[in-house]
Design a protein around this motif. Structure first.
Motif, PDB file in Angstrom:
ATOM      1  N   ILE A   1      68.886  -0.122 -19.403  1.00  0.00           N
ATOM      2  CA  ILE A   1      68.598  -0.872 -18.187  1.00  0.00           C
ATOM      3  C   ILE A   1      69.719  -1.886 -18.036  1.00  0.00           C
ATOM      4  CG2 ILE A   1      67.051  -2.479 -17.038  1.00  0.00           C
ATOM      5  CD1 ILE A   1      64.753  -1.207 -18.591  1.00  0.00           C
ATOM      6  N   ASP A   2      70.389  -1.842 -16.897  1.00  0.00           N
ATOM      7  CA  ASP A   2      71.466  -2.791 -16.596  1.00  0.00           C
ATOM      8  C   ASP A   2      71.020  -3.671 -15.444  1.00  0.00           C
ATOM      9  OD1 ASP A   2      73.267  -1.647 -18.430  1.00  0.00           O
ATOM     10  OD2 ASP A   2      73.831  -0.117 -16.973  1.00  0.00           O
ATOM     11  N   VAL A   3      71.129  -4.970 -15.631  1.00  0.00           N
ATOM     12  CA  VAL A   3      70.816  -5.935 -14.579  1.00  0.00           C
ATOM     13  C   VAL A   3      72.053  -6.787 -14.367  1.00  0.00           C
ATOM     14  CG1 VAL A   3      69.338  -7.854 -13.894  1.00  0.00           C
ATOM     15  CG2 VAL A   3      68.384  -5.960 -15.206  1.00  0.00           C
ATOM     16  N   SER A   4      72.471  -6.917 -13.121  1.00  0.00           N
ATOM     17  CA  SER A   4      73.650  -7.719 -12.787  1.00  0.00           C
ATOM     18  C   SER A   4      73.280  -8.755 -11.745  1.00  0.00           C
ATOM     19  CB  SER A   4      74.770  -6.847 -12.215  1.00  0.00           C
ATOM     20  OG  SER A   4      75.162  -5.872 -13.131  1.00  0.00           O
TER      21      SER A   4
ATOM     22  N   GLY B   1      69.168   3.244  -9.353  1.00  0.00           N
ATOM     23  CA  GLY B   1      69.278   1.795  -9.249  1.00  0.00           C
ATOM     24  C   GLY B   1      69.028   1.281  -7.854  1.00  0.00           C
TER      25      GLY B   1
ATOM     26  N   VAL C   1      72.110  -9.101  -6.619  1.00  0.00           N
ATOM     27  CA  VAL C   1      71.319  -8.752  -7.795  1.00  0.00           C
ATOM     28  C   VAL C   1      71.185  -7.235  -7.786  1.00  0.00           C
ATOM     29  CG1 VAL C   1      69.061  -8.941  -8.931  1.00  0.00           C
ATOM     30  CG2 VAL C   1      69.993 -10.893  -7.690  1.00  0.00           C
ATOM     31  N   THR C   2      71.514  -6.586  -8.895  1.00  0.00           N
ATOM     32  CA  THR C   2      71.363  -5.139  -8.992  1.00  0.00           C
ATOM     33  C   THR C   2      70.649  -4.789 -10.294  1.00  0.00           C
ATOM     34  OG1 THR C   2      73.494  -4.817 -10.108  1.00  0.00           O
ATOM     35  CG2 THR C   2      73.487  -4.692  -7.710  1.00  0.00           C
ATOM     36  N   ALA C   3      69.959  -3.665 -10.286  1.00  0.00           N
ATOM     37  CA  ALA C   3      69.297  -3.145 -11.481  1.00  0.00           C
ATOM     38  C   ALA C   3      69.482  -1.625 -11.498  1.00  0.00           C
ATOM     39  CB  ALA C   3      67.816  -3.482 -11.481  1.00  0.00           C
TER      40      ALA C   3
ATOM     41  N   TYR D   1      68.674   1.920 -14.002  1.00  0.00           N
ATOM     42  CA  TYR D   1      68.061   2.547 -15.175  1.00  0.00           C
ATOM     43  C   TYR D   1      68.802   3.849 -15.451  1.00  0.00           C
ATOM     44  CZ  TYR D   1      64.760   4.898 -18.221  1.00  0.00           C
ATOM     45  OH  TYR D   1      64.188   5.550 -19.272  1.00  0.00           O
TER      46      TYR D   1
END
Length: 86
Positions: A78-81, A38, A52-54, A56
Motif C-alpha cells: 500500500i503506497d500513500v503519497s 489506486g 493525496v494518492t493511495a 494498492y
C-alpha cells in the motif's frame, strides 16, 4: 499492471547474531508481475495545489523459487503519497 526486475536480495539475521547479511538472489525469481489499483485527489489552497494518492499493489507471481522456500509468497503493498505541487 506493474513489472519489476530483481536487482539484489539480502537476508539479514537479527536474533542472536551480529546483524550480518548474505546474498539470496539465487533463490529468488528474477521478475515480479503485479496489478495496481489506486485513487488520488488534488485540491487548491491559495496559489498551491495539494494532492493525496493511495495505491494498492497485488502480486500475481510468487517471488521466491518454490523449490527453495516453504511457501510461494507474493508481494503486497500500500503506497500513500501526500504532497504539494508548485
Amino acid at each position: 499492471p506493474e513489472v519489476a526486475v530483481l536487482l539484489s536480495a539480502e537476508q539479514v539475521a537479527f536474533e542472536g547474531s551480529d546483524g550480518s547479511s548474505h546474498d539470496i538472489s539465487d533463490v529468488m525469481d528474477l521478475m515480479n508481475i503485479a496489478l495496481d489499483v489506486g485513487t488520488g485527489f488534488s485540491f487548491d489552497v491559495g496559489m498551491r495545489d495539494f494532492f493525496v494518492t493511495a495505491v494498492y499493489s497485488y502480486g500475481l507471481l510468487g517471488v521466491g523459487r518454490e523449490s527453495e522456500w516453504f511457501s510461494d509468497w507474493k508481494t503486497r503493498a500500500i503506497d500513500v503519497s501526500v504532497g504539494m505541487m508548485f
